[in-house]
Design a protein around this motif. Structure first.
Motif, PDB file in Angstrom:
ATOM      1  N   SER A 214      41.152  48.054  44.193  1.00 12.96           N
ATOM      2  CA  SER A 214      41.447  47.703  45.774  1.00 12.96           C
ATOM      3  C   SER A 214      42.885  46.774  46.511  1.00 12.96           C
ATOM      4  CB  SER A 214      40.248  46.794  46.469  1.00 12.96           C
ATOM      5  OG  SER A 214      40.373  45.619  45.459  1.00 12.96           O
ATOM      6  N   PRO A 215      43.056  47.556  47.504  1.00 17.42           N
ATOM      7  CA  PRO A 215      43.797  46.852  48.571  1.00 17.42           C
ATOM      8  C   PRO A 215      44.026  44.811  48.188  1.00 17.42           C
ATOM      9  CG  PRO A 215      43.692  48.962  49.468  1.00 17.42           C
ATOM     10  CD  PRO A 215      41.946  48.546  48.638  1.00 17.42           C
ATOM     11  N   ALA A 216      42.499  44.771  48.207  1.00 22.92           N
ATOM     12  CA  ALA A 216      42.974  43.334  49.070  1.00 22.92           C
ATOM     13  C   ALA A 216      42.633  42.658  47.240  1.00 22.92           C
ATOM     14  CB  ALA A 216      41.376  43.021  49.217  1.00 22.92           C
ATOM     15  N   TYR A 217      42.623  43.633  46.104  1.00 17.28           N
ATOM     16  CA  TYR A 217      43.066  42.822  44.920  1.00 17.28           C
ATOM     17  C   TYR A 217      44.547  42.798  44.216  1.00 17.28           C
ATOM     18  CZ  TYR A 217      43.546  43.039  39.642  1.00 17.28           C
ATOM     19  OH  TYR A 217      43.906  42.943  38.218  1.00 17.28           O
ATOM     20  N   VAL A 218      45.376  43.753  44.797  1.00 14.83           N
ATOM     21  CA  VAL A 218      47.346  43.542  45.029  1.00 14.83           C
ATOM     22  C   VAL A 218      47.198  43.209  45.868  1.00 14.83           C
ATOM     23  CG1 VAL A 218      48.438  46.029  45.330  1.00 14.83           C
ATOM     24  CG2 VAL A 218      46.357  46.170  43.986  1.00 14.83           C
ATOM     25  N   TYR A 219      46.750  43.367  46.932  1.00 11.24           N
ATOM     26  CA  TYR A 219      47.328  41.753  48.161  1.00 11.24           C
ATOM     27  C   TYR A 219      47.609  40.566  46.844  1.00 11.24           C
ATOM     28  CZ  TYR A 219      47.601  38.695  52.262  1.00 11.24           C
ATOM     29  OH  TYR A 219      48.288  37.618  52.882  1.00 11.24           O
ATOM     30  N   ASP A 220      46.408  39.959  46.684  1.00  8.02           N
ATOM     31  CA  ASP A 220      45.810  39.213  46.199  1.00  8.02           C
ATOM     32  C   ASP A 220      47.180  39.128  45.054  1.00  8.02           C
ATOM     33  OD1 ASP A 220      44.431  37.632  47.709  1.00  8.02           O
ATOM     34  OD2 ASP A 220      42.305  38.986  46.312  1.00  8.02           O
ATOM     35  N   LEU A 221      47.024  39.418  44.472  1.00  5.91           N
ATOM     36  CA  LEU A 221      48.379  39.919  43.275  1.00  5.91           C
ATOM     37  C   LEU A 221      50.504  39.681  43.950  1.00  5.91           C
ATOM     38  CD1 LEU A 221      48.764  42.650  40.984  1.00  5.91           C
ATOM     39  CD2 LEU A 221      47.549  40.570  39.728  1.00  5.91           C
ATOM     40  N   LEU A 222      50.108  39.858  44.684  1.00  6.80           N
ATOM     41  CA  LEU A 222      51.355  40.017  45.645  1.00  6.80           C
ATOM     42  C   LEU A 222      51.796  38.710  46.125  1.00  6.80           C
ATOM     43  CD1 LEU A 222      54.161  40.950  47.087  1.00  6.80           C
ATOM     44  CD2 LEU A 222      53.153  41.977  49.258  1.00  6.80           C
ATOM     45  N   LEU A 223      50.600  37.914  46.607  1.00  7.12           N
ATOM     46  CA  LEU A 223      50.293  36.688  47.432  1.00  7.12           C
ATOM     47  C   LEU A 223      50.667  35.465  45.916  1.00  7.12           C
ATOM     48  CD1 LEU A 223      47.980  36.391  49.989  1.00  7.12           C
ATOM     49  CD2 LEU A 223      50.354  36.651  51.086  1.00  7.12           C
ATOM     50  N   SER A 224      50.489  36.313  45.139  1.00  7.72           N
ATOM     51  CA  SER A 224      50.403  35.120  43.750  1.00  7.72           C
ATOM     52  C   SER A 224      51.820  35.500  43.446  1.00  7.72           C
ATOM     53  CB  SER A 224      49.260  35.727  42.374  1.00  7.72           C
ATOM     54  OG  SER A 224      49.540  34.914  41.265  1.00  7.72           O
ATOM     55  N   GLU A 225      52.063  36.692  43.133  1.00  8.11           N
ATOM     56  CA  GLU A 225      53.472  36.566  43.145  1.00  8.11           C
ATOM     57  C   GLU A 225      55.004  35.775  44.041  1.00  8.11           C
ATOM     58  OE1 GLU A 225      56.974  40.138  42.934  1.00  8.11           O
ATOM     59  OE2 GLU A 225      55.034  40.418  43.364  1.00  8.11           O
ATOM     60  N   LEU A 226      54.736  35.687  45.110  1.00  5.53           N
ATOM     61  CA  LEU A 226      54.463  35.046  46.336  1.00  5.53           C
ATOM     62  C   LEU A 226      55.297  34.278  46.310  1.00  5.53           C
ATOM     63  CD1 LEU A 226      54.048  37.097  49.630  1.00  5.53           C
ATOM     64  CD2 LEU A 226      56.601  37.574  47.682  1.00  5.53           C
ATOM     65  N   ARG A 227      54.048  32.979  45.767  1.00  5.87           N
ATOM     66  CA  ARG A 227      53.671  31.213  45.881  1.00  5.87           C
ATOM     67  C   ARG A 227      54.627  31.614  44.164  1.00  5.87           C
ATOM     68  NH1 ARG A 227      47.714  29.433  45.119  1.00  5.87           N
ATOM     69  NH2 ARG A 227      47.941  31.416  45.815  1.00  5.87           N
ATOM     70  N   ASN A 228      54.143  32.111  43.098  1.00  5.12           N
ATOM     71  CA  ASN A 228      54.427  31.885  42.010  1.00  5.12           C
ATOM     72  C   ASN A 228      56.729  32.260  41.914  1.00  5.12           C
ATOM     73  OD1 ASN A 228      52.387  29.918  40.691  1.00  5.12           O
ATOM     74  ND2 ASN A 228      51.503  31.861  41.328  1.00  5.12           N
ATOM     75  N   GLY A 229      57.006  33.170  42.851  1.00  8.72           N
ATOM     76  CA  GLY A 229      58.230  32.959  42.291  1.00  8.72           C
ATOM     77  C   GLY A 229      58.554  34.444  41.429  1.00  8.72           C
ATOM     78  N   ARG A 230      56.833  34.905  40.980  1.00  6.47           N
ATOM     79  CA  ARG A 230      56.720  36.085  39.345  1.00  6.47           C
ATOM     80  C   ARG A 230      55.262  36.639  39.977  1.00  6.47           C
ATOM     81  NH1 ARG A 230      54.731  34.025  34.644  1.00  6.47           N
ATOM     82  NH2 ARG A 230      54.327  31.919  34.973  1.00  6.47           N
ATOM     83  N   LEU A 231      55.271  37.461  38.870  1.00  6.26           N
ATOM     84  CA  LEU A 231      53.727  38.076  38.718  1.00  6.26           C
ATOM     85  C   LEU A 231      53.322  37.534  37.552  1.00  6.26           C
ATOM     86  CD1 LEU A 231      52.401  40.147  39.997  1.00  6.26           C
ATOM     87  CD2 LEU A 231      52.833  41.679  38.437  1.00  6.26           C
ATOM     88  N   VAL A 232      52.379  37.146  37.858  1.00  5.85           N
ATOM     89  CA  VAL A 232      51.651  36.150  36.781  1.00  5.85           C
ATOM     90  C   VAL A 232      50.602  36.896  36.451  1.00  5.85           C
ATOM     91  CG1 VAL A 232      50.190  34.110  35.953  1.00  5.85           C
ATOM     92  CG2 VAL A 232      52.070  33.561  37.795  1.00  5.85           C
ATOM     93  N   PRO A 233      50.655  37.157  34.959  1.00  9.04           N
ATOM     94  CA  PRO A 233      49.844  38.500  34.386  1.00  9.04           C
ATOM     95  C   PRO A 233      48.048  38.196  34.612  1.00  9.04           C
ATOM     96  CG  PRO A 233      51.675  37.331  32.856  1.00  9.04           C
ATOM     97  CD  PRO A 233      51.251  37.289  33.526  1.00  9.04           C
TER      98      PRO A 233
END
Length: 233
Positions: A214-233
């Motif tokens: 879902s778009p919401a799932y991808v959006y949450d992934l992006l927010l996590s990346e922005l917060r952590n500086g990387r995409l967390v598996p």
């Protein structure tokens, strides 16, 4: 609203660290378990009383600002995101390269300002106009004869799976819209943030299967990346 709790949690986390306190110690100060402090810092606790007590213990004052949510025109975003893809295919660029070029040389700003006229044109005419606008603003790309082929991962996959490409485009537009409405970004900033993220790279690689989420799932992934500086598996 959840995004605001996450921001509050991050600020409280930084404040706790600056004071050299552990979650156990903060919990003991207000009579709650470590797990509750952790929930607040992770943005998963929506109890204003608990948040306020932790803030008091850390000697800060939480301030809640209520303001109208920034609205984004879905039609404009859908059109611009598609125009970027068409521009990338025409000039044999990756979507990221096309997005950065159009952003730098005012192409996206042009589409936003003159959407009412531009969206009535064919994409062929639109891309020619974008190329000229960018040239006038210092861009070096010239008008090539119309081409239907691109060089990036998305362009290679689009002919293989039309359904996947449709889902990809829809998710991309929705994530950008969320950044505008929920994070208060300007449209150009939102597009640039998304297209230059690791999350986007994963989304456009159809082999990851992220496009079926879902778009919401991808959006949450992006927010996590922005917060952590990387995409967390």
């Amino acid at each position: 609203m959840n995004t605001n709790f996450k921001k509050i949690g991050e600020l409280l986390y930084l404040r706790r660290k600056s004071k050299g306190l552990t979650q156990d110690e903060v919990g003991a100060m207000i009579g709650v378990q470590k797990a509750m402090v952790s929930k607040v810092e992770n943005g998963s606790c929506v109890n204003f009383n608990t948040i306020s007590r932790i803030a008091d213990a850390l000697e800060v004052e939480p301030v809640v600002e209520l303001k109208p949510m920034k609205k984004a025109d879905k039609n404009v975003i859908d059109y611009i995101m598609t125009a970027i893809i068409e521009f990338s295919k025409r000039h044999r660029l990756t979507i990221r390269e096309a997005s950065n070029y159009l952003n730098r040389f005012k192409g996206i700003a042009f589409l936003t300002e003159f959407y009412d006229v531009e969206h009535t044109l064919s994409f062929n005419d639109c891309e020619e106009g974008l190329t000229v606008v960018c040239q006038k603003n210092g861009g070096a790309i010239i008008c090539y004869p119309h081409s239907s082929g691109g060089s990036d991962q998305y362009a290679e996959e689009i002919m293989k799976d039309r359904n996947a490409s449709y889902l990809f485009e829809g998710i991309s537009a929705d994530v950008v819209r969320y950044l505008v409405e929920r994070e208060g970004m300007e449209l150009t900033e939102a597009i640039s943030t998304f297209h230059n993220s690791e999350t986007f790279s994963k989304l456009e690689d159809f082999s990851t299967g992220l496009y079926i989420e879902s778009p919401a799932y991808v959006y949450d992934l992006l927010l996590s990346e922005l917060r952590n500086g990387r995409l967390v598996p």
